[in-house]
Write a protein that holds these residues in place. Structure first.
Motif: not given
Length: 436
Positions: A301-308
């Motif tokens: 998303s615009p806030t960055g990746p979701e590692p989990a």
């Protein structure tokens, strides 16, 4: 040889072991009955039937250590060995634990899963129709070689967990491939059509055939241009490296899938990418091998990746699903290529817009983070260019995705796997400058 036993006997034994050792246990099983037929250069070549089975056992201990084991052996002794392997190898893995816990939370928001159906779709006429299309195409492109394969897969997935939750789903997949070969034996072009079917939702096989027929007709129409590629001299690299790009869905799909499977994901982007289990897509996988329903997962998303979330879809053998790509500031429907260039020109970016369509070759190097690809077509607004080899930092490409144009369409994320990607017909990409 260890005897094969019923699924009930296996699950009862595992749940007893989970209680005995005081651990959470999730069992995922997958069974595929595969019927495959193949035609080559206008003639039937072969058919075979295959049965494939696999299971994944996940164990979570009282101190939140995670252990897993995989097996194709469904005997009781083998499954019990898997349990002890998973338990003995359990280790602290915060990312995997977070992935499992997040999916377990999200699955509670999903609608109740329908009971596994037993009705398989009516496909008796399908091989005859595929053979007809194969013969039609083979006659038109001779002396080039054409191989067509049809896979009809009846599949069942099950999850049983020691917290008392269980799921079961039964569905079918159809995958049809046309692959054209040069006289020297190298693959030149591929057409792939795939669908999935849940019995309770109904399935019109004619829809699959209509899509295959349309793609076959388009392939025959375009083949003179495609066959010229054998004799084309490509540029070694793109002459315009700092210009804004227009990419079609075929290229976007390959780039997005490569990014999802890459470990280089520390970026921000205007794009929103989700992984979803979408009934009807060829890679439909409603149950996750780690023992949960597969919920929609936002990967970027615009806030960055979701590692989990990314960890839950990476590097799992046999696993596939569908990726959704959304971009803000989507432009109008694309009536023709000139209209696309007109819309792009209003975006206010400097430079000559370069339109890249199709993929003749694609590779991603994990060590360097560079993706290399050869588009099938390349042009500016006023000139058709000879396709060139591009070599770009994948993260920079993803950071530079800016807007979408045209209707939502679907492309294949991989040449060999069942991942698909849906997104705008075209995406606008800001100039990508190489790292110093």
């Amino acid at each position: 040889m260890d005897r094969l036993v019923s699924k009930t006997e296996i699950t009862d034994s595992l749940m007893d072991l989970a209680d005995t050792f005081g651990v959470f246990t999730a069992l995922f099983t997958r069974e595929q009955h595969i019927r495959r037929a193949e035609w080559q250069d206008g003639a039937f070549r072969m058919r075979n039937n295959d049965l494939q089975r696999m299971l994944c056992l996940t164990v979570i201990t009282a101190d939140n250590a995670v252990g897993q084991a995989w097996s194709e052996d469904w005997s009781l002794a083998a499954v019990q060995r898997c349990f002890h392997v998973a338990r003995n190898n359990a280790r602290q893995d915060p990312l995997r634990l977070a992935s499992i816990q997040e999916m377990a939370r999200e699955e509670k928001r999903l609608p109740a899963m329908s009971k596994a159906g037993s009705e398989a779709p009516e496909t008796e006429s399908l091989p005859r129709e595929v053979e007809r299309l194969h013969q039609q195409a083979a006659a038109r492109i001779a002396p080039y070689s054409l191989t067509t394969t049809l896979e009809n897969v009846l599949e069942q997935m099950r999850v049983v967990r020691s917290d008392g939750i269980s799921y079961a789903v039964r569905f079918s997949r159809l995958i049809t491939d046309h692959v054209t070969y040069l006289p020297a034996g190298n693959a030149l072009h591929r057409i792939r059509i795939g669908t999935s079917h849940l019995p309770q939702n109904g399935w019109d096989v004619q829809h699959h055939l209509a899509a295959l027929s349309e793609q076959t007709e388009r392939f025959i129409r375009d083949f003179p241009t495609l066959s010229d590629l054998e004799h084309s001299a490509y540029c070694t690299h793109a002459p315009l490296t700092d210009c804004p790009l227009l990419l079609d869905i075929e290229l976007l799909a390959r780039l997005v899938y490569a990014w999802v499977q890459s470990s280089r994901t520390t970026i921000g982007s205007r794009a929103i990418i989700q992984a979803v289990a979408l009934d009807g897509c060829p890679g439909y996988f409603p149950l996750h091998p780690w023992g949960c329903l597969f919920p929609p997962l936002t990967l970027l998303s615009p806030t960055g990746p979701e590692p989990a979330h990314l960890h839950a879809v990476r590097g799992i053998s046999g696993f596939s699903n569908h990726l959704l790509v959304r971009l803000p500031d989507s432009l109008e429907q694309v009536q023709h290529v000139d209209h696309l260039f007109e819309q792009a020109g209003r975006m206010g970016m400097d430079g000559t817009w370069l339109l890249l369509e199709g993929v003749d070759w694609f590779a991603f190097d994990e060590n360097s983070g560079l993706c290399s690809f050869l588009p099938r077509g390349m042009r500016t607004r006023h000139e058709i260019l000879k396709p060139c080899l591009f070599e770009l930092p994948l993260n920079r490409v993803m950071e530079s995705l800016w807007a979408g144009a045209g209707e939502t369409v679907i492309g294949w994320g991989s040449e060999d796997l069942l991942w698909t990607v849906s997104g705008p017909q075209y995406v606008l990409v800001q100039p990508i400058r190489r790292e110093a």
